[in-house]
Design a protein around this motif. Structure first.
Motif, PDB file in Angstrom:
ATOM      1  N   UNK A  60       0.675  -1.174   0.054  1.00  0.00           N
ATOM      2  CA  UNK A  60       0.023   0.077  -0.051  1.00  0.00           C
ATOM      3  C   UNK A  60       0.855   1.292   0.033  1.00  0.00           C
ATOM      4  N   UNK A  61       2.140   1.018  -0.022  1.00  0.00           N
ATOM      5  CA  UNK A  61       2.942   2.193   0.028  1.00  0.00           C
ATOM      6  C   UNK A  61       3.699   2.591  -1.348  1.00  0.00           C
ATOM      7  N   UNK A  62       3.391   3.517  -1.812  1.00  0.00           N
ATOM      8  CA  UNK A  62       3.951   4.125  -3.077  1.00  0.00           C
ATOM      9  C   UNK A  62       5.536   3.900  -3.150  1.00  0.00           C
ATOM     10  N   UNK A  63       6.339   4.394  -2.150  1.00  0.00           N
ATOM     11  CA  UNK A  63       7.635   4.588  -1.812  1.00  0.00           C
ATOM     12  C   UNK A  63       8.112   3.112  -2.118  1.00  0.00           C
ATOM     13  N   UNK A  64       7.483   2.195  -1.625  1.00  0.00           N
ATOM     14  CA  UNK A  64       7.956   0.705  -1.608  1.00  0.00           C
ATOM     15  C   UNK A  64       8.205   0.274  -2.979  1.00  0.00           C
ATOM     16  N   UNK A  65       6.991   0.518  -3.908  1.00  0.00           N
ATOM     17  CA  UNK A  65       6.930   0.257  -5.410  1.00  0.00           C
ATOM     18  C   UNK A  65       8.372   0.949  -6.142  1.00  0.00           C
ATOM     19  N   UNK A  69      14.182  -2.390  -7.171  1.00  0.00           N
ATOM     20  CA  UNK A  69      14.895  -2.954  -8.340  1.00  0.00           C
ATOM     21  C   UNK A  69      14.072  -3.522  -9.142  1.00  0.00           C
ATOM     22  N   UNK A  70      14.373  -3.763 -10.503  1.00  0.00           N
ATOM     23  CA  UNK A  70      13.471  -4.271 -11.748  1.00  0.00           C
ATOM     24  C   UNK A  70      13.131  -5.892 -11.180  1.00  0.00           C
ATOM     25  N   UNK A  71      14.018  -6.543 -10.747  1.00  0.00           N
ATOM     26  CA  UNK A  71      13.630  -8.153 -10.390  1.00  0.00           C
ATOM     27  C   UNK A  71      12.847  -8.147  -9.211  1.00  0.00           C
ATOM     28  N   UNK A  72      12.968  -7.507  -8.209  1.00  0.00           N
ATOM     29  CA  UNK A  72      12.150  -7.321  -7.184  1.00  0.00           C
ATOM     30  C   UNK A  72      10.883  -6.938  -7.287  1.00  0.00           C
TER      31      UNK A  72
END
Length: 119
Positions: A60-65, A69-72
């Motif tokens: 639910x956190x935009x900063x998380x997304x 990195x691309x693979x994660x």
């Protein structure tokens, strides 16, 4: 939803090279495929579907997304998709089913693309 195409390679891959090709194309089917592909790329946060999940706060956190990195990013997007697919009451899945239903309705109504055919 709006798509912007800078290069025609994707459209050409569908067999559309000019506007006249749209007359021969199965337009509702093309629209359905494009809409579903774009909808799958949307990261949608559904609090009810994530209830009790260990990553609920992160997803639910935009900063998380933004910080992934691309693979994660691919891994967590796949996890989120799996959660939503397993939950039939998920809003994203409901909207996906509505897109399919509406495109099929349009396909039923427009079985013939002919400028001389007036119904």
């Amino acid at each position: 939803m709006e798509n912007k195409y800078l290069k025609m390679a994707e459209i050409n891959g569908m067999g559309i090279y000019s506007l006249s090709d749209l007359i021969c194309a199965d337009l509702p089917c093309l629209v359905e495929n494009i809409l579903l592909r774009e909808w799958e790329g949307v990261i949608y946060y559904d609090e009810r579907a994530l209830e009790g999940h260990k990553h609920k706060e992160q997803y639910g956190n935009l900063r998380f997304w933004e910080g992934l990195k691309y693979e994660n990013f691919k891994y967590h997007r796949k996890q989120l998709k799996r959660i939503y697919t397993d939950n039939p009451q998920c809003v994203k899945e409901i909207i996906r089913r509505k897109i399919v239903e509406k495109c099929r309705q349009l396909n039923d109504y427009t079985t013939e693309i002919d400028t001389l055919c007036i119904r």
